[in-house]
Design a protein around this motif. Structure first.
Motif, PDB file in Angstrom:
ATOM      1  N   ALA A 154      -8.621 -22.395 -32.453  1.00  0.00           N
ATOM      2  CA  ALA A 154      -7.174 -22.129 -32.772  1.00  0.00           C
ATOM      3  C   ALA A 154      -6.262 -23.165 -31.672  1.00  0.00           C
ATOM      4  O   ALA A 154      -5.157 -22.841 -32.123  1.00  0.00           O
ATOM      5  CB  ALA A 154      -7.032 -20.654 -32.474  1.00  0.00           C
ATOM      6  N   VAL A 155      -6.963 -23.613 -30.638  1.00  0.00           N
ATOM      7  CA  VAL A 155      -5.931 -24.303 -29.782  1.00  0.00           C
ATOM      8  C   VAL A 155      -5.628 -25.722 -30.165  1.00  0.00           C
ATOM      9  O   VAL A 155      -6.733 -26.564 -30.494  1.00  0.00           O
ATOM     10  CB  VAL A 155      -6.673 -24.418 -28.556  1.00  0.00           C
ATOM     11  N   SER A 156      -4.356 -25.902 -30.490  1.00  0.00           N
ATOM     12  CA  SER A 156      -3.604 -27.064 -31.040  1.00  0.00           C
ATOM     13  C   SER A 156      -3.359 -27.971 -29.745  1.00  0.00           C
ATOM     14  O   SER A 156      -2.900 -29.115 -30.099  1.00  0.00           O
ATOM     15  CB  SER A 156      -2.461 -26.873 -31.602  1.00  0.00           C
ATOM     16  N   GLY A 157      -3.521 -27.720 -28.867  1.00  0.00           N
ATOM     17  CA  GLY A 157      -3.222 -28.539 -27.451  1.00  0.00           C
ATOM     18  C   GLY A 157      -3.024 -27.794 -26.220  1.00  0.00           C
ATOM     19  O   GLY A 157      -3.101 -26.575 -26.254  1.00  0.00           O
ATOM     20  N   HIS A 158      -2.773 -28.540 -25.237  1.00  0.00           N
ATOM     21  CA  HIS A 158      -2.382 -28.092 -23.820  1.00  0.00           C
ATOM     22  C   HIS A 158      -1.221 -28.568 -23.003  1.00  0.00           C
ATOM     23  O   HIS A 158      -1.083 -29.544 -23.244  1.00  0.00           O
ATOM     24  CB  HIS A 158      -3.820 -28.182 -22.879  1.00  0.00           C
ATOM     25  N   ARG A 159      -0.600 -27.696 -22.380  1.00  0.00           N
ATOM     26  CA  ARG A 159       0.425 -28.018 -21.515  1.00  0.00           C
ATOM     27  C   ARG A 159       0.429 -27.753 -20.241  1.00  0.00           C
ATOM     28  O   ARG A 159       0.107 -26.642 -19.760  1.00  0.00           O
ATOM     29  CB  ARG A 159       1.886 -27.662 -22.283  1.00  0.00           C
ATOM     30  N   MET A 160       0.676 -28.504 -19.188  1.00  0.00           N
ATOM     31  CA  MET A 160       1.189 -28.053 -17.732  1.00  0.00           C
ATOM     32  C   MET A 160       2.593 -28.016 -17.788  1.00  0.00           C
ATOM     33  O   MET A 160       3.443 -28.867 -17.956  1.00  0.00           O
ATOM     34  CB  MET A 160       0.619 -29.298 -16.841  1.00  0.00           C
ATOM     35  N   VAL A 161       2.989 -26.889 -17.527  1.00  0.00           N
ATOM     36  CA  VAL A 161       4.548 -26.531 -17.247  1.00  0.00           C
ATOM     37  C   VAL A 161       5.032 -25.938 -15.831  1.00  0.00           C
ATOM     38  O   VAL A 161       4.462 -25.127 -15.285  1.00  0.00           O
ATOM     39  CB  VAL A 161       4.891 -25.275 -18.413  1.00  0.00           C
ATOM     40  N   PRO A 162       6.025 -26.695 -15.113  1.00  0.00           N
ATOM     41  CA  PRO A 162       6.406 -26.481 -13.856  1.00  0.00           C
ATOM     42  C   PRO A 162       7.224 -25.147 -14.176  1.00  0.00           C
ATOM     43  O   PRO A 162       7.828 -24.706 -15.020  1.00  0.00           O
ATOM     44  CB  PRO A 162       7.194 -27.482 -13.278  1.00  0.00           C
ATOM     45  N   PHE A 163       7.025 -24.246 -13.246  1.00  0.00           N
ATOM     46  CA  PHE A 163       7.872 -22.847 -13.052  1.00  0.00           C
ATOM     47  C   PHE A 163       9.284 -23.260 -13.223  1.00  0.00           C
ATOM     48  O   PHE A 163       9.987 -22.259 -13.869  1.00  0.00           O
ATOM     49  CB  PHE A 163       7.680 -22.053 -12.070  1.00  0.00           C
ATOM     50  N   ASP A 164      10.030 -24.426 -12.698  1.00  0.00           N
ATOM     51  CA  ASP A 164      11.220 -24.706 -12.455  1.00  0.00           C
ATOM     52  C   ASP A 164      11.647 -24.856 -14.137  1.00  0.00           C
ATOM     53  O   ASP A 164      13.135 -24.784 -14.284  1.00  0.00           O
ATOM     54  CB  ASP A 164      11.805 -25.963 -11.839  1.00  0.00           C
ATOM     55  N   ALA A 165      11.083 -25.227 -15.067  1.00  0.00           N
ATOM     56  CA  ALA A 165      11.382 -25.544 -16.183  1.00  0.00           C
ATOM     57  C   ALA A 165      11.351 -24.224 -17.276  1.00  0.00           C
ATOM     58  O   ALA A 165      11.965 -24.137 -18.226  1.00  0.00           O
ATOM     59  CB  ALA A 165      10.422 -26.454 -16.960  1.00  0.00           C
ATOM     60  N   ILE A 166      10.873 -23.152 -16.693  1.00  0.00           N
ATOM     61  CA  ILE A 166      10.760 -22.012 -17.544  1.00  0.00           C
ATOM     62  C   ILE A 166      11.830 -20.937 -17.250  1.00  0.00           C
ATOM     63  O   ILE A 166      12.628 -20.910 -16.414  1.00  0.00           O
ATOM     64  CB  ILE A 166       9.557 -20.927 -16.969  1.00  0.00           C
ATOM     65  N   VAL A 167      12.492 -20.647 -18.601  1.00  0.00           N
ATOM     66  CA  VAL A 167      13.409 -19.744 -18.675  1.00  0.00           C
ATOM     67  C   VAL A 167      13.217 -18.309 -18.813  1.00  0.00           C
ATOM     68  O   VAL A 167      13.681 -17.454 -18.135  1.00  0.00           O
ATOM     69  CB  VAL A 167      14.509 -20.215 -19.719  1.00  0.00           C
TER      70      VAL A 167
END
Length: 200
Positions: A176-189
């Motif tokens: 079911a996984v279509s990809g992976h992302r590394m997301v910095p906390f500063d980018a999160i709303v």
């Protein structure tokens, strides 16, 4: 007779000056107290009692979330959004403004700036997201640029998370996984946890 009146006038003037000085000192003491009150403390005051109207949170991506506060951590606030059961985690840095009735605004300003630190006050965004990751809960992550990612948090570091992308509501399975992302906390709303969960 005139001397009695003269002394009464002096006493009245002295009492009036003392009252004015005491009022000025009280005002200055209140200003100093307010200078030490952090937004986290005001949010905690909102979480500790049921507000008459849920606050509206204007976020960095231009959206507005109207929801009661359920918990406050070191650098985040938990909200109980309307709709399906779930929780919302909003980094304090993503909050642009908070709207509420004037009475609630004044009550939150009376927060005790010297309140003892609780375990919740020391829980960072990373700590809470690691708990969400451990539980394998599906999430919707909204980013500052307006992009929305859905999936499951595989791991949360000190300042970022790894997200396995999959359709909302789907279980995190390899097919079911279509990809992976590394997301910095500063980018999160906001991080919407799409399952009933208590944050604190």
């Amino acid at each position: 007779m005139r001397w009695d009146r003269f002394f009464e006038d002096l006493e009245d003037q002295l009492a009036s000056e003392w009252e004015a000085e005491r009022a000025a000192l009280d005002t200055e003491a209140e200003r100093l107290r307010l200078a030490r009150v952090a937004m986290r403390e005001r949010l905690r005051a909102l979480a500790e009692r049921e507000p008459s109207v849920a606050p509206s949170f204007e976020l960095a991506d231009g959206t507005v979330e109207v929801a009661p506060v359920t918990g406050v951590g070191a650098d985040w606030v938990g909200l109980a959004p309307a709709g399906p059961p779930g929780a919302m985690i909003v980094p304090l840095a993503a909050i642009v403004a908070i709207g509420m009735p004037h009475a609630e605004l004044l009550r939150s300003a009376r927060a005790d700036g010297g309140a003892a630190s609780t375990l919740g006050d020391r829980m960072t965004l990373g700590f809470v997201l690691r708990d969400v990751s451990r539980r394998r809960l599906p999430v919707t992550v909204s980013l500052r640029g307006g992009r929305v990612l859905t999936g499951t948090i595989d791991r949360a570091g000190a300042d970022h998370l790894d997200l396995a992308l999959h359709d909302p509501g789907a279980a995190r399975r390899a097919d079911a996984v279509s990809g992976h992302r590394m997301v910095p906390f500063d980018a999160i709303v906001r991080v919407r946890v799409d399952a009933p969960v208590a944050l604190l």
